[in-house]
Motif scaffolding. Structure first.
Motif, PDB file in Angstrom:
ATOM      1  N   ASN A  82      70.008 109.638  83.094  1.00 28.57           N
ATOM      2  CA  ASN A  82      71.374 109.626  82.560  1.00 28.57           C
ATOM      3  C   ASN A  82      72.429 109.958  83.616  1.00 28.57           C
ATOM      4  OD1 ASN A  82      70.406 109.058  79.913  1.00 28.57           O
ATOM      5  ND2 ASN A  82      69.993 111.253  79.580  1.00 28.57           N
ATOM      6  N   LYS A  83      71.984 110.021  84.876  1.00 27.22           N
ATOM      7  CA  LYS A  83      72.874 110.286  86.009  1.00 27.22           C
ATOM      8  C   LYS A  83      73.666 111.585  85.834  1.00 27.22           C
ATOM      9  CE  LYS A  83      73.337 105.352  87.001  1.00 27.22           C
ATOM     10  NZ  LYS A  83      74.265 104.180  87.164  1.00 27.22           N
ATOM     11  N   ILE A  84      72.937 112.642  85.441  1.00 29.02           N
ATOM     12  CA  ILE A  84      73.561 113.960  85.275  1.00 29.02           C
ATOM     13  C   ILE A  84      73.164 114.845  86.456  1.00 29.02           C
ATOM     14  CG2 ILE A  84      73.641 116.036  83.830  1.00 29.02           C
ATOM     15  CD1 ILE A  84      73.033 114.258  81.419  1.00 29.02           C
ATOM     16  N   ASN A  85      74.119 115.069  87.343  1.00 27.29           N
ATOM     17  CA  ASN A  85      73.871 115.885  88.526  1.00 27.29           C
ATOM     18  C   ASN A  85      74.559 117.244  88.465  1.00 27.29           C
ATOM     19  OD1 ASN A  85      72.302 113.916  90.059  1.00 27.29           O
ATOM     20  ND2 ASN A  85      74.232 112.764  90.216  1.00 27.29           N
ATOM     21  N   ASN A  86      75.534 117.387  87.572  1.00 28.79           N
ATOM     22  CA  ASN A  86      76.276 118.642  87.473  1.00 28.79           C
ATOM     23  C   ASN A  86      76.807 118.829  86.049  1.00 28.79           C
ATOM     24  OD1 ASN A  86      78.772 117.084  87.321  1.00 28.79           O
ATOM     25  ND2 ASN A  86      78.529 116.789  89.551  1.00 28.79           N
ATOM     26  N   VAL A  87      77.517 119.914  85.826  1.00 30.15           N
ATOM     27  CA  VAL A  87      78.010 120.236  84.478  1.00 30.15           C
ATOM     28  C   VAL A  87      79.009 119.191  83.987  1.00 30.15           C
ATOM     29  CG1 VAL A  87      79.231 121.936  83.066  1.00 30.15           C
ATOM     30  CG2 VAL A  87      77.622 122.707  84.821  1.00 30.15           C
ATOM     31  N   ASN A  88      79.893 118.740  84.863  1.00 27.61           N
ATOM     32  CA  ASN A  88      80.884 117.734  84.448  1.00 27.61           C
ATOM     33  C   ASN A  88      80.219 116.417  84.052  1.00 27.61           C
ATOM     34  OD1 ASN A  88      83.307 119.180  84.559  1.00 27.61           O
ATOM     35  ND2 ASN A  88      83.440 118.932  86.792  1.00 27.61           N
ATOM     36  N   ASP A  89      79.160 116.047  84.767  1.00 29.34           N
ATOM     37  CA  ASP A  89      78.402 114.841  84.398  1.00 29.34           C
ATOM     38  C   ASP A  89      77.801 115.002  82.998  1.00 29.34           C
ATOM     39  OD1 ASP A  89      78.915 113.609  86.806  1.00 29.34           O
ATOM     40  OD2 ASP A  89      76.984 114.161  87.720  1.00 29.34           O
ATOM     41  N   PHE A  90      77.310 116.199  82.726  1.00 28.11           N
ATOM     42  CA  PHE A  90      76.706 116.467  81.417  1.00 28.11           C
ATOM     43  C   PHE A  90      77.743 116.340  80.302  1.00 28.11           C
ATOM     44  CE2 PHE A  90      75.401 119.094  77.872  1.00 28.11           C
ATOM     45  CZ  PHE A  90      74.046 118.820  77.731  1.00 28.11           C
ATOM     46  N   ILE A  91      78.901 116.944  80.512  1.00 25.57           N
ATOM     47  CA  ILE A  91      79.963 116.897  79.504  1.00 25.57           C
ATOM     48  C   ILE A  91      80.412 115.453  79.266  1.00 25.57           C
ATOM     49  CG2 ILE A  91      82.356 117.584  79.002  1.00 25.57           C
ATOM     50  CD1 ILE A  91      81.801 120.142  80.659  1.00 25.57           C
ATOM     51  N   LYS A  92      80.547 114.703  80.353  1.00 22.52           N
ATOM     52  CA  LYS A  92      80.962 113.307  80.259  1.00 22.52           C
ATOM     53  C   LYS A  92      79.946 112.494  79.455  1.00 22.52           C
ATOM     54  CE  LYS A  92      82.191 109.345  83.206  1.00 22.52           C
ATOM     55  NZ  LYS A  92      82.312 108.868  84.624  1.00 22.52           N
ATOM     56  N   TYR A  93      78.667 112.700  79.737  1.00 22.01           N
ATOM     57  CA  TYR A  93      77.617 111.966  79.024  1.00 22.01           C
ATOM     58  C   TYR A  93      77.597 112.353  77.543  1.00 22.01           C
ATOM     59  CZ  TYR A  93      73.065 110.160  77.636  1.00 22.01           C
ATOM     60  OH  TYR A  93      72.056 109.482  76.975  1.00 22.01           O
ATOM     61  N   ALA A  94      77.728 113.649  77.255  1.00 25.38           N
ATOM     62  CA  ALA A  94      77.698 114.120  75.874  1.00 25.38           C
ATOM     63  C   ALA A  94      78.847 113.527  75.054  1.00 25.38           C
ATOM     64  CB  ALA A  94      77.762 115.643  75.844  1.00 25.38           C
ATOM     65  N   LYS A  95      80.019 113.444  75.657  1.00 27.26           N
ATOM     66  CA  LYS A  95      81.166 112.888  74.946  1.00 27.26           C
ATOM     67  C   LYS A  95      81.036 111.376  74.733  1.00 27.26           C
ATOM     68  CE  LYS A  95      84.619 116.383  76.141  1.00 27.26           C
ATOM     69  NZ  LYS A  95      85.913 116.683  76.811  1.00 27.26           N
TER      70      LYS A  95
END
Length: 364
Positions: free
Chosen positions: A174-187
């Motif tokens: 899911n291309k999650i490398n950091n917290v901001n990537d995680f938040i972006k993916y979740a939204k």
């Protein structure tokens, strides 16, 4: 000429006979008084020895059998790790086995209730947490124990940061490398992510709730009976994210099974110096959700027993070997006094009650 001596003799004989009885009574009284005095002195001495003996017995009689440290979560979590870390030193100090027993369920409430209802004799202790004694009273409408009235705080064992960890393979996919990537993916994928925790009301659960409320994202909460089984499912790919206590997650992080995105404390952890705080990583000002763990006894446990346990725990935590062991896990040892620990519990309850209210956290 000899009449005078006879008269004098007769006079003194009569005097002795007349006073013999009173003298005898006096000597008898004196004898009785002496005997009574001696008996009083002996009784007083015996009483003093008896009291001293009782005091000495009270200090040395406990423990005369093994002592149980109940962990209200499954094996493998930080609560379990810390209990098993101090148990050997306590066994050595007191000459009796301190046995760790796990009783998970209901966010720690099941095991905590068992200790709350146990006899205050020093043979059943609890490794309590910020969840069992700081959070749950505000979260559960009908808590089966009173964290203040039902317990005698002994000492804070350690404080630890929580860490936001994700499954490595899913993070790559899911291309999650950091917290901001995680938040972006979740939204972008509402309702797709699930969040594991060690149980309802734990700091691990509340850290996730706080993160959701601050970022506006949604994650389905999946409570487990402890960090151990939750982490295994996260590493296996059955869960997406967890805000676990750092000590229990450390081995899987170091082994590359899960990826640490951020710590939830206000400062970085010395155990993971390259991992940012949530505030640093996502710009969430004031974000802080740390955990703590401490020993408690049932209410009514003799203060002397409580004090002796606290002193030995403090000695154990102050040894270089223990300091090094806890440092590698990211835990900060304490060993504070019962009064200090009681004050911490009260302040933490107030803090987390505000968090629960503000976040709208509920038991799932």
């Amino acid at each position: 000429m000899h009449a005078v001596p006879d008269e004098r003799a007769s006079h003194w004989r009569q005097f002795f006979e007349a006073n013999m009885a009173s003298w005898a009574d006096h000597r008898m009284l004196e004898t009785h008084m002496t005997t009574f005095t001696r008996r009083c002195l002996l009784s007083t001495a015996a009483l003093a020895l008896s009291v001293t003996g009782v005091a000495a017995w009270a200090q040395t009689a406990w423990p005369t059998k093994p002592v149980k440290i109940l962990v209200p979560f499954a094996p493998g979590g930080t609560t379990d790790i810390l209990a098993r870390a101090i148990a050997p030193d306590l066994s050595k100090a007191f000459g009796q086995q301190f046995v760790v027993e796990n009783k998970g369920g209901a966010g720690g409430n099941l095991g905590t209730e068992i200790v709350a209802k146990s006899a205050g004799d020093g043979y059943t202790l609890l490794m309590g947490t910020v969840g069992t004694h700081g959070i749950n009273k505000a979260l559960y409408p009908k808590l089966p124990y009173d964290p203040f009235k039902d317990f005698a705080p002994i000492t804070l064992v350690a404080g630890v940061p929580n860490v936001m960890v994700v499954n490595v393979d899913k993070a790559v996919a899911n291309k999650i490398n950091n917290v901001n990537d995680f938040i972006k993916y979740a939204k972008a994928n509402p309702g797709k992510l699930n969040m594991a925790s060690s149980g309802n009301g734990t700091s691990i659960h509340l850290a996730g709730v706080l993160f959701k409320s601050k970022t506006g994202i949604f994650m389905a909460h999946i409570p487990y009976r402890g960090s151990g089984p939750a982490l295994l499912d996260l590493a296996a790919g059955n869960m997406d994210v967890m805000f676990d206590n750092l000590p229990s997650a450390m081995q899987l992080i170091k082994g590359g099974k899960i990826k640490a995105l951020a710590v939830t404390s206000s400062q970085r952890s010395a155990a993971l110096p390259d991992v940012p705080t949530v505030e640093e990583a996502a710009g969430i000002k004031g974000f802080e959700a740390s955990s703590w763990f401490g020993l408690l006894a049932p209410a009514g446990t003799p203060p002397d027993v409580v004090s002796r346990i606290q002193q030995e725990v403090a000695k154990s935590l102050a040894t270089p070997a223990m300091k090094e062991r806890l440092a590698t896990l990211g835990a900060i040892p304490s060993g504070n006094t019962p009064a200090q620990f009681a004050a911490l519990i009260e302040s933490e309850h107030k803090k987390w009650a505000d968090v629960v209210k503000a976040s709208g956290a509920k038991v799932d």
